[in-house]
Every structure is written in C-alpha cells, then in structure tokens.
Enzyme design. Structure first.
Site, PDB file in Angstrom:
ATOM      1  N   VAL A   1       0.821  -1.224   0.000  1.00  0.00           N
ATOM      2  CA  VAL A   1       0.000   0.000   0.000  1.00  0.00           C
ATOM      3  C   VAL A   1       0.851   1.267   0.000  1.00  0.00           C
ATOM      4  O   VAL A   1       0.360   2.347  -0.334  1.00  0.00           O
ATOM      5  CB  VAL A   1      -1.017   0.050   1.183  1.00  0.00           C
ATOM      6  CG1 VAL A   1      -2.068  -1.022   1.058  1.00  0.00           C
ATOM      7  CG2 VAL A   1      -0.315   0.016   2.527  1.00  0.00           C
TER       8      VAL A   1
ATOM      9  N   SER B   1      -5.389   3.911  16.011  1.00  0.00           N
ATOM     10  CA  SER B   1      -4.973   3.228  17.246  1.00  0.00           C
ATOM     11  C   SER B   1      -5.114   4.213  18.399  1.00  0.00           C
ATOM     12  O   SER B   1      -4.970   5.430  18.197  1.00  0.00           O
ATOM     13  CB  SER B   1      -3.506   2.806  17.141  1.00  0.00           C
ATOM     14  OG  SER B   1      -3.016   2.410  18.412  1.00  0.00           O
TER      15      SER B   1
ATOM     16  N   TYR C   1       5.036   5.100  15.119  1.00  0.00           N
ATOM     17  CA  TYR C   1       3.679   4.542  15.070  1.00  0.00           C
ATOM     18  C   TYR C   1       2.648   5.576  15.572  1.00  0.00           C
ATOM     19  O   TYR C   1       1.596   5.764  14.958  1.00  0.00           O
ATOM     20  CB  TYR C   1       3.642   3.276  15.928  1.00  0.00           C
ATOM     21  CG  TYR C   1       2.363   2.476  15.863  1.00  0.00           C
ATOM     22  CD1 TYR C   1       2.078   1.666  14.765  1.00  0.00           C
ATOM     23  CD2 TYR C   1       1.450   2.502  16.913  1.00  0.00           C
ATOM     24  CE1 TYR C   1       0.905   0.910  14.715  1.00  0.00           C
ATOM     25  CE2 TYR C   1       0.280   1.751  16.877  1.00  0.00           C
ATOM     26  CZ  TYR C   1       0.015   0.951  15.772  1.00  0.00           C
ATOM     27  OH  TYR C   1      -1.148   0.206  15.732  1.00  0.00           O
TER      28      TYR C   1
ATOM     29  N   SER D   1       2.154   8.178  12.948  1.00  0.00           N
ATOM     30  CA  SER D   1       1.401   7.668  11.792  1.00  0.00           C
ATOM     31  C   SER D   1      -0.085   7.579  12.102  1.00  0.00           C
ATOM     32  O   SER D   1      -0.933   7.915  11.269  1.00  0.00           O
ATOM     33  CB  SER D   1       1.940   6.299  11.357  1.00  0.00           C
ATOM     34  OG  SER D   1       1.578   5.277  12.271  1.00  0.00           O
TER      35      SER D   1
HETATM   36  P1  NDP Z   1      -1.074  -7.848  11.790  1.00  0.00           P
HETATM   37  O1  NDP Z   1       0.375  -7.565  11.945  1.00  0.00           O
HETATM   38  O2  NDP Z   1      -1.623  -9.100  12.388  1.00  0.00           O
HETATM   39  O3  NDP Z   1      -1.473  -7.817  10.216  1.00  0.00           O
HETATM   40  C1  NDP Z   1      -1.114  -6.716   9.428  1.00  0.00           C
HETATM   41  C2  NDP Z   1      -1.630  -6.886   8.020  1.00  0.00           C
HETATM   42  O4  NDP Z   1      -1.240  -5.709   7.294  1.00  0.00           O
HETATM   43  C3  NDP Z   1      -1.044  -8.075   7.298  1.00  0.00           C
HETATM   44  O5  NDP Z   1      -2.013  -8.702   6.497  1.00  0.00           O
HETATM   45  C4  NDP Z   1       0.033  -7.440   6.410  1.00  0.00           C
HETATM   46  O6  NDP Z   1       0.280  -8.096   5.178  1.00  0.00           O
HETATM   47  C5  NDP Z   1      -0.602  -6.107   6.089  1.00  0.00           C
HETATM   48  N1  NDP Z   1       0.389  -5.136   5.672  1.00  0.00           N
HETATM   49  C6  NDP Z   1       1.447  -4.666   6.363  1.00  0.00           C
HETATM   50  N2  NDP Z   1       2.161  -3.814   5.627  1.00  0.00           N
HETATM   51  C7  NDP Z   1       1.540  -3.733   4.422  1.00  0.00           C
HETATM   52  C8  NDP Z   1       1.804  -3.040   3.222  1.00  0.00           C
HETATM   53  N3  NDP Z   1       2.850  -2.218   3.107  1.00  0.00           N
HETATM   54  N4  NDP Z   1       0.956  -3.212   2.179  1.00  0.00           N
HETATM   55  C9  NDP Z   1      -0.106  -4.035   2.275  1.00  0.00           C
HETATM   56  N5  NDP Z   1      -0.408  -4.729   3.378  1.00  0.00           N
HETATM   57  C10 NDP Z   1       0.417  -4.583   4.442  1.00  0.00           C
HETATM   58  O7  NDP Z   1      -1.820  -6.551  12.352  1.00  0.00           O
HETATM   59  P2  NDP Z   1      -3.137  -6.395  13.244  1.00  0.00           P
HETATM   60  O8  NDP Z   1      -4.232  -7.219  12.683  1.00  0.00           O
HETATM   61  O9  NDP Z   1      -2.766  -6.539  14.660  1.00  0.00           O
HETATM   62  O10 NDP Z   1      -3.449  -4.850  13.019  1.00  0.00           O
HETATM   63  C11 NDP Z   1      -4.246  -4.365  11.963  1.00  0.00           C
HETATM   64  C12 NDP Z   1      -4.354  -2.856  12.071  1.00  0.00           C
HETATM   65  O11 NDP Z   1      -4.887  -2.510  13.344  1.00  0.00           O
HETATM   66  C13 NDP Z   1      -3.020  -2.128  11.936  1.00  0.00           C
HETATM   67  O12 NDP Z   1      -3.205  -0.927  11.236  1.00  0.00           O
HETATM   68  C14 NDP Z   1      -2.652  -1.841  13.371  1.00  0.00           C
HETATM   69  O13 NDP Z   1      -1.816  -0.713  13.481  1.00  0.00           O
HETATM   70  C15 NDP Z   1      -4.022  -1.581  13.982  1.00  0.00           C
HETATM   71  N6  NDP Z   1      -4.059  -1.769  15.413  1.00  0.00           N
HETATM   72  C16 NDP Z   1      -3.795  -3.007  15.970  1.00  0.00           C
HETATM   73  C17 NDP Z   1      -3.831  -3.160  17.330  1.00  0.00           C
HETATM   74  C18 NDP Z   1      -3.575  -4.467  17.999  1.00  0.00           C
HETATM   75  O14 NDP Z   1      -3.566  -4.491  19.241  1.00  0.00           O
HETATM   76  N7  NDP Z   1      -3.385  -5.561  17.296  1.00  0.00           N
HETATM   77  C19 NDP Z   1      -4.134  -2.016  18.228  1.00  0.00           C
HETATM   78  C20 NDP Z   1      -4.396  -0.792  17.535  1.00  0.00           C
HETATM   79  C21 NDP Z   1      -4.362  -0.690  16.187  1.00  0.00           C
HETATM   80  P3  NDP Z   1       1.066  -9.507   5.114  1.00  0.00           P
HETATM   81  O15 NDP Z   1       0.138 -10.477   5.774  1.00  0.00           O
HETATM   82  O16 NDP Z   1       1.200  -9.757   3.658  1.00  0.00           O
HETATM   83  O17 NDP Z   1       2.342  -9.310   5.840  1.00  0.00           O
END
Ligand code: NDP
Length: 247
Positions: free
Chosen positions: A64, A142, A155, A158
């Site tokens: 992305v 977040s 973070y 962002s």
């Molecule tokens: P995960 O690390 O489990 O999953 C992240 C996903 O984002 C993966 O599918 C990954 O792709 C994809 N991704 C990362 N970088 C890119 C990129 N450059 N282009 C396309 N896809 C990308 O994250 P979470 O499910 O924990 O978190 C999801 C969202 O929620 C994030 O934005 C995170 O900041 C936010 N969040 C999460 C919290 C938590 O406690 N878990 C708390 C607050 C916010 P791939 O599988 O191919 O690596």
C-alpha cells in the site's frame, strides 16, 4: 445479510484484524477484496473465508506504500470485480524503539505504510466511492495515535496523522455523501500484540478498565456498524474500541 451486492476492499487482510473484518463482511453477503503485502497471506485468508462463504472473497497482493502500484490495483479491481462501496484502511506495521535509537528506515516504513498507504488507497478508490451510494471509508487508527507511547514515536505519529487525514477526508467528501471515520483499537490479540513480552502485556492489562485485551471481532463489529445504513449520519469521528483505556 445487510451487505449483499456491496463490494468491500480491506487492506492488511492477510491475518489478524483485517482478516476478521473481511470474514464479517462475507458473512453479511458482501463481495470482499482482501489486500495484503504478500500473495500467500491474502490468498490463504481469502481461501479460508471462501470455505465458509463460497465465492465471497478475492485476494490481491500490493504494497500500500506504493502510490503507482495501488493506482494500478484499483483499476484492476474496478475491471475484475466492480466499483468499491466501502474501503477499510487497515494495513499497518510497527517498528518500535526509543527515539534515540530509531533508524530513519523505521520511521519511513511505518509512516509510508500506516499513513501514506491510506492516502494512496483513498486517492485510488475515490472515484468509484464518490459515484456510489452510501459509500464509506473506515480507517483503522490506534489509541496510540491519541495518547502516544514511549518507544512508538513513528507509530504514534502515523496513527495521529491518520486521524487528521480521516477528518480532512470526511470534510472533503461529505458533499458526495461519503462518510469517513476512524476506529482506534486499544490492545487487541493478534500477531502484532503477540510479540509483546508477557510483563508488558500484564502492565497494559492493568490499565484497561474492562481488564483484558480485546479480540478481532470487537473491531470487525464496529467496522460493520460504521459501514451500515445505521451510521449514515456519523462522519469525521474516532471511535475508541479499547476496553475503556482512554476514557
Ligand atoms: P497484523 O500484523 O496481524 O497484520 C497486518 C496486516 O497488514 C497483514 O495482512 C500485512 O500483510 C498487512 N500489511 C502490512 N504492511 C503492508 C503493506 N505495506 N501493504 C499491504 N499490506 C500490508 O496486524 P493487526 O491485525 O494486529 O493490526 C491491523 C491494524 O490494526 C493495523 O493498522 C494496526 O496498526 C491496527 N491496530 C492493531 C492493534 C492491535 O492491538 N493488534 C491495536 C491498535 C491498532 P502480510 O500479511 O502480507 O504481511
């Protein structure tokens, strides 16, 4: 089945919160486009959901952070699937470290993915969203973007940026009846938080009034609400789903 005939694009849908959001929309009859960095990740997530909801999901791999690649992908999705009605910007990464030791690439990777990534996708999907009815943009921010966190300057910046972006987009697109809102999850059990040491997890839980981490369904249900007709009059808001952590 409130999303029949709707096309939903979810970034970062290869696992964790994004995959759960995709599953929740598929369960409501939507056609879901799962986007993640690696083909294997979004491909297996889509395959898994399709077992329960056949034909609901299609996977596309893209970084992305790449403006041009996202533009190309949006065109491809338009040709192969149709006009996107709901865009969920969920892709996100962390590269934690105290500012003294944070490398420039750690700053750039996090800002490029979490903030520029949302700019790229909103730009790329803007036309179909503006042409459609009841279109929605939902950004996964977040609580760290609201309150900051030591060791997460990149973070925090962002996610705070994503919240500002949400409000600007909400104002720009309100005239076209496109709403744009953000969700600020607290600590949710996923691969991202599994990395935290047990002592840190216990310290965090001590600060959560509801006394535990949330789960991916808590976020997916809030996304579905914001995408539903019930939320038509809500725009430019940030909804914290955090067990009361930031009240
Ligand atoms: P995960 O690390 O489990 O999953 C992240 C996903 O984002 C993966 O599918 C990954 O792709 C994809 N991704 C990362 N970088 C890119 C990129 N450059 N282009 C396309 N896809 C990308 O994250 P979470 O499910 O924990 O978190 C999801 C969202 O929620 C994030 O934005 C995170 O900041 C936010 N969040 C999460 C919290 C938590 O406690 N878990 C708390 C607050 C916010 P791939 O599988 O191919 O690596």
């Amino acid at each position: 089945m409130q999303f029949i005939d709707k096309i939903i694009a979810v970034t970062g849908a290869g696992r964790g919160i994004g995959q759960e959001i995709a599953r929740a929309f598929a369960a409501e009859g939507a056609r879901v486009v799962l986007i993640s960095r690696s083909e294997s990740s979004c491909g297996s997530a889509a395959e898994e959901i399709n077992k329960t909801f056949p034909g609901s999901c299609t996977a596309y791999a893209v970084d992305v952070a790449s403006h041009d690649a996202v533009q190309e992908l949006a065109k491809k999705i338009g040709d192969e699937i149709g006009a996107v009605n709901v865009l969920v910007n969920n892709a996100g990464v962390t590269r934690d470290g105290l500012l003294m030791r944070m490398k420039e690439e750690d700053w750039d990777t996090v800002l490029d993915t979490n903030l520029k990534g949302a700019f790229n996708t909103v730009k790329a999907f803007m036309r179909p969203l503006m042409k459609g009815e009841n279109s929605r943009i939902i950004n996964i921010a977040s609580v760290i973007g609201l309150i900051g966190n030591a060791g997460q300057a990149n973070y925090s910046a962002s996610k705070a940026g994503l919240i500002g972006f949400t409000k600007a987009v909400a104002r720009e697109l309100a005239g076209r009846a496109v709403t744009c809102n953000a969700i600020a999850p607290g600590f949710i059990t996923t691969d991202m938080t599994d990395e935290l040491p047990e002592t840190v997890k216990q310290a965090v839980i001590g600060k959560i009034p509801l006394g535990s981490f949330g789960n991916t369904e808590d976020i997916a249900k809030t996304v579905l609400f914001l995408a539903s007709p019930a939320a038509r009059y809500i725009t430019g808001q940030v909804i914290a789903v955090d067990g009361g952590m930031t009240m």
